[in-house]
Design an enzyme around this catalytic site. Structure first.
Site, mmCIF file in Angstrom:
data_model
loop_
_atom_site.group_PDB
_atom_site.id
_atom_site.type_symbol
_atom_site.label_atom_id
_atom_site.label_comp_id
_atom_site.label_asym_id
_atom_site.label_seq_id
_atom_site.Cartn_x
_atom_site.Cartn_y
_atom_site.Cartn_z
ATOM 1 N N LYS A 83 16.595 21.509 -25.878
ATOM 2 C CA LYS A 83 16.499 20.371 -24.952
ATOM 3 C C LYS A 83 17.437 20.655 -23.777
ATOM 4 C CE LYS A 83 16.663 15.315 -24.736
ATOM 5 N NZ LYS A 83 17.215 15.234 -23.413
HETATM 6 P P1 AMP Z 1 16.040 11.690 -22.474
HETATM 7 O O1 AMP Z 1 16.167 11.765 -20.982
HETATM 8 O O2 AMP Z 1 17.333 11.742 -23.185
HETATM 9 O O3 AMP Z 1 15.133 10.560 -22.905
HETATM 10 O O4 AMP Z 1 15.285 13.020 -22.959
HETATM 11 C C1 AMP Z 1 14.000 13.356 -22.543
HETATM 12 C C2 AMP Z 1 14.061 14.371 -21.414
HETATM 13 O O5 AMP Z 1 14.496 15.639 -21.893
HETATM 14 C C3 AMP Z 1 12.718 14.691 -20.815
HETATM 15 O O6 AMP Z 1 12.316 13.698 -19.902
HETATM 16 C C4 AMP Z 1 12.952 16.041 -20.153
HETATM 17 O O7 AMP Z 1 13.409 15.810 -18.840
HETATM 18 C C5 AMP Z 1 14.111 16.634 -20.953
HETATM 19 N N1 AMP Z 1 13.779 17.885 -21.671
HETATM 20 C C6 AMP Z 1 14.626 18.937 -21.741
HETATM 21 N N2 AMP Z 1 14.100 19.908 -22.494
HETATM 22 C C7 AMP Z 1 12.869 19.497 -22.889
HETATM 23 C C8 AMP Z 1 11.850 20.065 -23.686
HETATM 24 N N3 AMP Z 1 11.970 21.264 -24.251
HETATM 25 N N4 AMP Z 1 10.725 19.321 -23.898
HETATM 26 C C9 AMP Z 1 10.586 18.105 -23.353
HETATM 27 N N5 AMP Z 1 11.530 17.506 -22.595
HETATM 28 C C10 AMP Z 1 12.666 18.190 -22.361
#
Ligand code: AMP
Length: 816
Positions: A466
């Site tokens: 992530k």
């Molecule tokens: P959050 O912002 O904490 O809700 O986490 C989701 C966000 O993680 C997504 O909107 C992406 O911008 C980010 N992200 C980073 N790596 C990935 C990945 N491998 N797959 C999907 N999202 C990712």
């Protein structure tokens, strides 16, 4: 508009395109949280939701949908209104019939009207010169203002208009909040006549005076039903004006009008003193109301033509397109033509804060209700009998179709024109995905640890790093135009000219058009490693000059949503990922596929998580590889789980919370805010619920930044949709404009905080223990904050709570 289009519009939704959509429509759905602000009349005290009122409200929540709120009743004294015996014949061409119009005149009354006519205080005349000589406002404005000057004592805004029979005919008493509203008889304009802006302003007024969301939706739906039946061509303007947008978000059309410019226009147009307008705005906290009151004081030599929704919308667009000084005369024209509450809403549109709380979620429900309402009238304009259950189902189905169309094509111009020309049935066909139109992204569900991942995902899955950067939806059309969109569909293309320059090298010859979902992260070229988010955030947001770039970036692609003319969202993730790998080339430090590991072994996952953290990532995204793992647009899906490193030290996921108030600092923090009141967003009730006070994790620089920022966003009283206990009342209230990422040791039930009240405990909310500020989440709007259901979920999922109660209920995974 062609007859065909209107009839197709009224087709029942039952046979809507694709059985897939209609069957899935049966599932319970939630929407992405949206903004729903509304204020009370400034001269009335805004009703605060203290503990006591909360209890009352809980009791009356169900009846609220049917009953008008006492506040709304007060302003629209329906009970006093007698139907006029006057009857009028109205031709309705889509139906080719004559109907009898209902009461077109109503008794003049209304506490609100009187409230708006409160005489204004005398002003000291110094600033008049400043205002009237202001050369930003050109000839036209000045001449009109002199008309006003001749007619009225500049500083005495004593009410000059008394509501009269005339005011009824011109729509000042239009009441879309009436129970049993008839979309034709209760509208005061006729078929094919342009929809008066006053009708929309009255709708906003009623909505503003209403507390319950259902009633708000009903009021808007009533007005929209009239628009659909009388002049559907005006629907688009009504929609944009209701949600205060001028164009799709990705077109980046911005009004760019400073509040001081508006104040000057108001001063010049009404002959009132700028200084007084400034003071009054500070006192009331709403330039819209000040404008409305100032407008009331103005007598005109010539009455301008009544405003229509089209005129207002077009003029707002013209303001957005014109630069600097050219804006003022257009604003002036709009302002002097405004009547009654029109000025309030025009000014609020220009400021960018409607304060009525209509956002996409309510809009779709209102529009769906309006469609259902309007097709209920038979050829004689009598209401057909339809069971409540059928109506409800129709509204649900149509809401779902509208939302789905909007998720894949967030463009009201296209949606409305398709509705009007092809009808609902073909909406999803015409409003499909295409490069150049950003779609709402799929989101992940938070989890607290590997064991939870194992519990939730039964089939095969993959773990991906992530990345801690910025989401980037990269679009390339057949002609080779490349655009990059943010998580919120803003156009970020000019932020990343470096990516645009090299993007063609990453695709293979087979590729002509695509939409890639990815994360852009800051990249250290020398060390060949990912840099933290803080580094990326130093990059300029717009119009970056490629020569001046200091922060290099790498694109980590994790999904392919569209390829060579075909939408891939219904394919499963494994197929999409394969297509991504087959059609693109990796280049280290520029374009790479997300590092992944297909494993179902908890130990492997744990090891992979630790690697991701060593690699400067936030944790893992765990994605289902099942056959049905399609790309779920705009959903926080259980097909994607996020596992952040922070779960090891406290609550699994950090929370994104809205700052709603500040406490004046003491000691070292004198002169700034020492603490803040934070809230989560309850998208069900559309309110901000207090969750904790915070003072930890904020260094002096943070405190200074926050003090500066919130200075511009203070409000005299809390919004009616802030839910808090009076014991927590901060020294200063803020508008809900900024989201902070916050971590905490754990969550507990609270007798004072209101987050998720009613979900776990009927009386108690949830609060954070030992909250710690992490960072500002600029990429999230207040409505994107952690919602009440998520807070309840995080609470339930704590080990100690789980041990107490093993029956932790799941919350709906569909947030849109
Ligand atoms: P959050 O912002 O904490 O809700 O986490 C989701 C966000 O993680 C997504 O909107 C992406 O911008 C980010 N992200 C980073 N790596 C990935 C990945 N491998 N797959 C999907 N999202 C990712």
């Amino acid at each position: 508009m062609a007859q065909r289009s209107i009839t197709s519009f009224f087709k029942p939704a039952g046979g809507t395109s694709g059985t897939e959509e209609s069957s899935s429509a049966k599932r319970s759905r939630q929407e992405s949280p949206q903004s729903h602000g509304k204020i009370g009349e400034p001269e009335k005290k805004v009703q605060r939701k203290s503990e006591e009122s909360d209890k009352k409200e809980n009791k009356s929540k169900n009846s609220e949908t049917k009953k008008e709120s006492p506040k709304a009743k007060k302003t629209s004294p329906k009970s006093k209104i007698k139907a006029s015996p006057l009857k009028k014949e109205i031709k309705l061409s889509p139906f080719k019939k004559e109907v009898t119009a209902g009461p077109i005149q109503k008794q003049i009354s209304g506490a609100k009207k009187e409230a708006n006519l409160i005489p204004l205080k005398k002003e000291i005349s110094e600033d008049t010169k400043e205002a009237t000589n202001n050369d930003e406002i050109t000839g036209k404005a000045t001449s009109s203002s002199s008309t006003a000057e001749k007619e009225v004592d500049k500083n005495d805004a004593t009410p000059v208009k008394k509501l009269s029979v005339e005011s009824n005919q011109c729509g000042a008493e239009y009441n879309p909040a009436a129970s049993k509203y008839h979309p034709i008889k209760d509208a005061y304009w006729k078929e094919k006549q342009s929809t008066p802006y006053l009708a929309l302003a009255r709708t906003f007024e009623m909505i503003e005076d209403t507390k319950g969301r259902y009633k708000m939706v009903e009021i808007l739906a009533n007005f929209l039903s009239s628009v659909l039946l009388l002049n559907p061509e005006d629907l688009l303007s009504c929609i944009y004006l209701s949600i205060n947008q001028l164009a799709p978000a990705y077109e980046g059309v911005e009004l760019g009008v400073a509040e001081t410019t508006l104040m000057k226009v108001i001063a010049v147009s009404t002959g009132r003193e700028l200084k007084f307008i400034k003071t009054q705005t500070q006192e009331i906290g709403d330039l819209g109301i000040v404008a409305e009151r100032s407008r009331v004081s103005q007598r005109m030599m010539f009455t301008p033509k009544p405003l229509t929704v089209q005129t207002v919308y077009q003029k707002l667009r013209a303001i957005a397109k014109s630069s600097g000084k050219a804006k003022s005369p257009i604003i002036h024209d709009l302002f002097v033509a405004s009547r009654y509450s029109e000025a309030r809403f025009i000014i609020r549109s220009l400021i960018g804060k409607m304060r009525i709380g209509i956002a996409e979620k309510s809009l779709f429900q209102a529009l769906a209700t309006a469609i259902v309402n309007s097709r209920q009238y038979d050829d004689k304009n009598k209401k057909k009998k339809q069971s409540e259950a059928d109506i409800k189902k129709d509204i649900e189905d149509i809401t779902f179709i509208l939302k789905t169309a909007y998720c894949q094509c967030p463009n009201f111009d296209k949606i409305v024109s398709t509705l009007l020309t092809h009808g609902l049935d073909d909406l999803l066909k015409y409003c499909s995905m295409e490069p150049g139109v950003p779609l709402k992204p799929m989101l992940a569900h938070p989890t607290r640890g590997v064991s939870e991942v194992m519990d939730r995902l039964k089939g095969n899955f993959t773990c991906e790093w992530k990345y801690d950067g910025e989401r980037a939806q990269i679009h390339r059309d057949e002609k080779g135009n490349v655009n990059i969109y943010s998580r919120n569909q803003e156009n970020n293309t000019t932020k990343y000219p470096d990516i645009i320059n090299r993007i063609e090298h990453f695709m293979k010859d087979t590729v002509k058009s695509y939409i890639v979902d990815s994360e852009v992260v800051a990249w250290d070229i020398e060390q060949k490693q990912i840099l933290p988010f803080q580094v990326l955030s130093t990059r300029k947001r717009k119009n970056v000059d490629v020569e001046e770039i200091k922060v290099q970036v790498c694109v980590y692609a994790f999904d392919l949503l569209y390829l060579n003319g075909e939408a891939l969202t219904s394919k499963n993730f494994e197929e999409r990922r394969q297509l991504l790998r087959d059609n693109f080339n990796e280049v280290e430090g520029e374009f790479q596929f997300a590092t992944s590991c297909d494993t179902n072994d908890p130990d492997d996952i744990q090891g992979f998580l630790e690697n991701s953290i060593k690699g400067n990532c936030e944790g893992l995204m765990i994605k289902s590889l099942d056959n049905d793992a399609s790309y779920e647009i705009a959903k926080r899906s259980h097909k994607w789980l996020k596992l952040k490193k922070d779960y090891l030290t406290g609550v699994g996921d950090s929370l994104d919370l809205v700052v709603i108030g500040g406490y004046i600092g003491k000691g070292k923090r004198t002169g700034m805010y020492g603490g803040f009141l934070l809230a989560c967003y309850d998208d069900e009730n559309e309110e901000y619920q207090s969750i904790c006070k915070i003072g930890t994790g904020l260094n002096d620089e943070d405190l200074n930044t926050h003090a500066k920022f919130f200075k511009e966003h203070t409000i005299p009283t809390p919004k009616s949709y802030y839910r808090f206990d009076s014991s927590l009342e901060p020294d200063t209230w803020f508008e809900a404009v900024q989201v902070w990422e916050v971590k905490c040791a754990d969550l507990s039930l609270s007798p004072v905080h209101k987050a998720g009240i009613g979900i776990i405990d009927p009386e108690k909310g949830i609060s954070l223990r030992f909250p710690r500020f992490i960072r500002i989440r600029d990429d999230k709007s207040a409505e994107d904050a952690t919602c009440a259901q998520q807070v309840a979920y995080l609470y339930r999922n704590q080990d100690q709570v789980k041990n107490q109660k093993s029956n932790a209920a799941e919350f709906d995974d569909d947030f849109y």
